[in-house]
Design an enzyme around this catalytic site. Structure first.
Site, PDB file in Angstrom:
ATOM      1  N   ASP A 203       0.860  -1.186   0.000  1.00 11.51           N
ATOM      2  CA  ASP A 203       0.000   0.000   0.000  1.00 11.51           C
ATOM      3  C   ASP A 203       0.892   1.231   0.000  1.00 11.51           C
ATOM      4  OD1 ASP A 203      -2.348   1.750   0.277  1.00 11.51           O
ATOM      5  OD2 ASP A 203      -3.360  -0.120   0.791  1.00 11.51           O
ATOM      6  N   HIS A 278      -2.440   2.846  -4.788  1.00  2.00           N
ATOM      7  CA  HIS A 278      -2.017   2.377  -3.458  1.00  2.00           C
ATOM      8  C   HIS A 278      -0.576   1.857  -3.525  1.00  2.00           C
ATOM      9  CE1 HIS A 278      -5.668   2.825  -1.029  1.00  2.00           C
ATOM     10  NE2 HIS A 278      -6.364   2.389  -2.060  1.00  2.00           N
ATOM     11  N   GLU A 343      -9.532   2.384  -5.966  1.00  2.00           N
ATOM     12  CA  GLU A 343      -9.293   3.778  -5.622  1.00  2.00           C
ATOM     13  C   GLU A 343      -8.162   4.458  -6.399  1.00  2.00           C
ATOM     14  OE1 GLU A 343     -11.036   3.855  -1.136  1.00  2.00           O
ATOM     15  OE2 GLU A 343      -8.940   3.251  -1.269  1.00  2.00           O
TER      16      GLU A 343
HETATM   17  C1  TNX Z   1     -10.988   1.363   1.361  1.00  2.00           C
HETATM   18  S1  TNX Z   1     -11.512  -1.526   0.618  1.00  2.00           S
HETATM   19  C2  TNX Z   1      -9.847   0.732   0.894  1.00  2.00           C
HETATM   20  C3  TNX Z   1      -8.687   0.598   1.782  1.00  2.00           C
HETATM   21  C4  TNX Z   1      -8.912   1.269   3.096  1.00  2.00           C
HETATM   22  C5  TNX Z   1     -10.309   0.966   3.582  1.00  2.00           C
HETATM   23  C6  TNX Z   1     -10.603   1.475   4.932  1.00  2.00           C
HETATM   24  C7  TNX Z   1     -10.499  -1.080  -0.431  1.00  2.00           C
HETATM   25  C8  TNX Z   1     -10.387  -1.936  -1.582  1.00  2.00           C
HETATM   26  N1  TNX Z   1      -9.799   0.052  -0.282  1.00  2.00           N
HETATM   27  O1  TNX Z   1      -7.552   1.107   1.136  1.00  2.00           O
HETATM   28  O2  TNX Z   1      -7.978   0.807   4.004  1.00  2.00           O
HETATM   29  O3  TNX Z   1     -11.237   1.513   2.671  1.00  2.00           O
HETATM   30  O4  TNX Z   1     -11.760   0.915   5.450  1.00  2.00           O
END
Ligand code: TNX
Length: 767
Positions: A203, A278, A343
């Protein structure tokens, strides 16, 4: 010597002659609950002479697991006999039955013997875990226990899981957890018949896997500046030259040990190598991986939006990924590789000549499809190596390989989309987000937000919203333990247990067999084992949650607990529960009080005390008229939310808040008659990570007739960057003034990153 043998012999005969214990169903505490179980009315006793007969050598590892427990806790030294000629007395027999499916087993216990059948190691392991859970809790002890009878009830169990994917995701990137903790977690997963460990190895804040060809991934990417003493979302950006000392990573040897140990317990290990976002940590190690190619530092906390992502146009990035994935494939022999995909903010791709060129060349119309192109190329690398690709549900936004498995996290809608396109799905909705609160935020360690109590997990049905003809595409679910707010092992345990016990049953046992009260009964009987292992499990299930409403002009407070055994007791204005009242009906409150409540069982307080400070004031239950309507997502208790006595908490979903997004709040409280006013207090909230900011200004003016407002007072609230969720009271004072109407305006502060800011209000106290 002869004498001693004689005594042992006598003892043995005496034991053998003892009447067999009859178990009552309420003494059986299996989690997850087996599919079919018939309890007999006798028992089988293990002793030092019990033989272990393996007619299938595949059962060895399973037998060993329990034999080791007997060695430490009972002092029995067992050896396996590999034979096809079974003894029938005082023997544990493992027998192959090829008609059983991969994870299925049977366990038959008679007064003479214990008989296990399965078709392979997984089945044998689950049978052994069941047998272990039937034994007295003392089997978990680390030193020999002398006064324990090692007996199990006679019974017959036929068992197999509902879902084939029963997982746990540990985010070892946001905070690093050492190998020893991973091994412990595997033990606990195995105990609950969970079969998949997903390691989130990459990450922004850390790269945790040694890659031989790219040593800087861990030399640089695994370390960040230590800012652990500030809130995750309030941490400062680091400079490349800052000293990075906080972090860690797994060597390839560590991973081999983890994988081998997992396999011995029937658990597959799935690595997650995030692509394309990430990955700030990777770019910090190798700047050529980004579009802009500039050196950047590993961030110590939250990054949003995530724009430093892999370049999708540069062929060198694909070579890098191919190299990394080929080492990953060597290290993780199981079928699945998770490539993330969540994301990604693709603004760099819009500007990057290499990305633009690639899109033109390949006739890719937008950057979402460019991500799809990337996924497909990685998918090919994986399928060429007989691996299956898993990605977060964002990868559905473009064409992806048909065999890709979707991990659905943004809601059931995404899962539905995935199954409609024919993809297999692993469910990880909010209910599986174990980083969220499991109790009242004021009684819990800081968490990311949300509310996922034990009962909610237990009641989860992974295929509830999936049409019948597509249900079989849902292969299971998993707990996701994101670790932004979880810096330590004991905190990680606190978030995992007992919620993981609930999830294990959701995924193993038939939906129709689930029963909350019975689960709690079994959990209670099991918890001593978790104590022996010194697991810091949460006791939030005992919390009392209050809710209040006006009935015929009187405030009625209801107290509730999910815990089905025991009783709620409460006190008014006293911390001393020795003179507490038993709660039976809603409590009528008509003046300011401090209400304390807790669950008691057998006269012993079970969880933390919930404290509700109920402050009465002159505007209680008075009507409020909204000149700017509040947002439909946060309607609290409706129009009287701001004058209903009950204060909102830092859990902004607690239905005590009214909220405005992007605009100012404006409303008028009608005191219904001319009222002397001296003091007005406005409650506001801030949670910058969630886009909630204190208003920049609050203005209050007063009126006798709702037309002419005067005596305005204004308080400005300066913006301070701060990640912690906070509550604040803003106080306004007047001298000798009478008014009927109080107009309140809260000026939106606008979020500093340019987005719309939320204003959250509760309550308006007027005196
Ligand atoms: C979203 S769930 C994210 C993570 C974060 C999380 C916190 C996902 C695929 N991505 O990077 O840690 O929310 O709840």
């Amino acid at each position: 010597m002869v004498k001693r043998l004689f005594l042992v012999g006598i003892a043995f005969v005496l034991l053998a002659c003892q009447p067999k214990k009859v178990f009552s169903p309420t003494e059986i505490a299996l989690i997850p609950k087996p599919n079919k179980m018939e309890l007999g009315n006798s028992s089988f006793s293990f002793n030092a002479q019990t033989k272990w007969l393996l007619t299938d050598s595949n059962a060895k590892e399973a037998a060993l697991l329990l034999q080791q427990k007997f060695k430490t806790a009972a002092g029995f030294q067992y050896q396996n006999i590999i034979s096809t000629n079974p003894d029938t007395e005082n023997v544990v027999i493992f027998q192959k039955d090829t008609t059983l499916s991969k994870e299925e087993y049977t366990l038959n216990i008679s007064p003479q013997n214990v008989k296990i059948t399965a078709s392979n190691l997984s089945g044998y392991l689950y049978a052994v875990q069941t047998l272990r859970q039937l034994l007295p809790n003392a089997i978990e002890e680390n030193v020999v226990q002398h006064s324990v009878q090692w007996i199990v009830p006679t019974l017959s169990i036929q068992d197999k899981p509902q879902y084939k994917w029963r997982g746990v995701m540990l985010d070892v990137a946001r905070h690093f957890f050492p190998k020893s903790y991973i091994l412990k977690t595997l033990d606990r997963m195995a105990f609950l018949k969970m079969n998949t460990l997903h390691l989130h190895l990459v990450d922004d804040q850390g790269w945790r896997l040694e890659i031989k060809k790219y040593p800087k991934l861990t030399e640089v990417g695994a370390w960040r500046v230590d800012q652990e003493n500030t809130h995750w979302d309030g941490r400062k950006p680091n400079a490349v030259s800052d000293k990075a000392t906080y972090g860690g990573f797994y060597t390839q040897q560590d991973i081999r040990e983890i994988v081998a140990y997992a396999h011995s317990l029937g658990i597959a290990v799935v690595p997650e190598i995030e692509i394309p976002a990430h990955v700030t940590s990777a770019i910090a190690a190798y700047p050529f991986l980004s579009c802009h190619k500039k050196p950047i530092a590993v961030p110590s906390g939250g990054v949003w939006p995530i724009t430093d992502i892999y370049c999708a146009g540069d062929e060198a990035v694909y070579s890098f990924l191919e190299d990394v994935i080929s080492e990953v494939n060597q290290l993780f022999p199981d079928l699945y590789v998770h490539i993330g995909g969540d994301e990604a903010t693709r603004t760099e791709w819009e500007k990057c000549p290499a990305c633009q060129k690639r899109m033109k060349q390949k006739h890719i119309e937008n950057t979402a499809h460019l991500q799809g192109y990337m996924v497909s190329r990685i998918g090919k690398m994986l399928s060429d190596n007989n691996k299956k690709l898993i990605g977060w549900d964002e990868i559905l936004e473009s064409d992806i390989p048909a065999q890709a498995i979707i991990m659905s996290w943004r809601g059931e809608g995404e899962a539905l989309k995935a199954v409609q396109k024919g993809h297999q799905v692993i469910m990880t909705p909010n209910t599986c987000y174990f980083d969220q609160y499991q109790g009242l935020p004021k009684l819990e360690p800081l968490a990311i937000g949300g509310y996922v109590p034990l009962k909610k997990v237990y009641q989860y049905d992974p295929t509830l919203q999936i049409p019948d003809d597509k249900k079989s595409l849902v292969i299971g679910a998993q707990a996701n333990l994101w670790s932004e707010y979880i810096p330590s092992e004991s905190h990680s345990e606190y978030m995992l247990y007992p919620r993981l016990l609930a999830l294990s049953e959701v995924l193993w046992s038939a939906q129709s067999e689930r029963n909350w009260d019975d689960f709690i009964r079994r959990l209670q009987l099991q918890l001593p084992r978790w104590q022996i292992w010194q697991v810091n499990y949460s006791k939030s299930m005992y919390q009392v949650v209050s809710s209040a409403s006006f009935v015929n002009g009187k405030l009625q407070v209801e107290l509730h607990t999910d815990y089905p055994r025991g009783e709620i007791r409460y006190t008014i204005n006293s911390p001393d529960f020795s003179s507490s009242h038993k709660y039976t009906n809603p409590i009528t409150i008509d003046s300011s009080v401090v209400l304390r409540s807790a669950v008691f069982e057998n006269e012993i307080m079970q969880g933390a005390v919930s404290i509700d400070t109920l402050t009465f004031h002159k505007a209680v239950n008075k009507p409020v008229h909204f000149q700017v309507p509040y947002h439909k997502n946060y309607q609290g208790q409706g129009e009287t939310t701001l004058t209903n006595v009950v204060r909102g908490t830092t859990n902004f979903h607690d239905k005590q808040w009214l909220a405005w997004l992007g605009n100012d709040a404006q409303f008028t409280v009608d005191m219904q008659q001319l009222t002397p006013i001296k003091h007005i207090r406005i409650g506001i909230m801030q949670n910058q990570g969630q886009g909630i900011y204190y208003p920049a200004k609050i203005k209050i003016s007063l009126s006798k007739d709702a037309n002419v407002f005067s005596d305005e007072k204004v308080i400005e609230i300066p913006y301070i960057r701060d990640g912690f969720p906070r509550l604040k009271d803003v106080d306004f004072y007047w001298e000798d003034i009478q008014a009927q109407f109080v107009r309140i305006e809260c000026i939106n502060s606008k979020a500093p990153n340019g987005g719309d800011a939320w204003i959250f209000l509760d309550e308006v106290q007027i005196n």
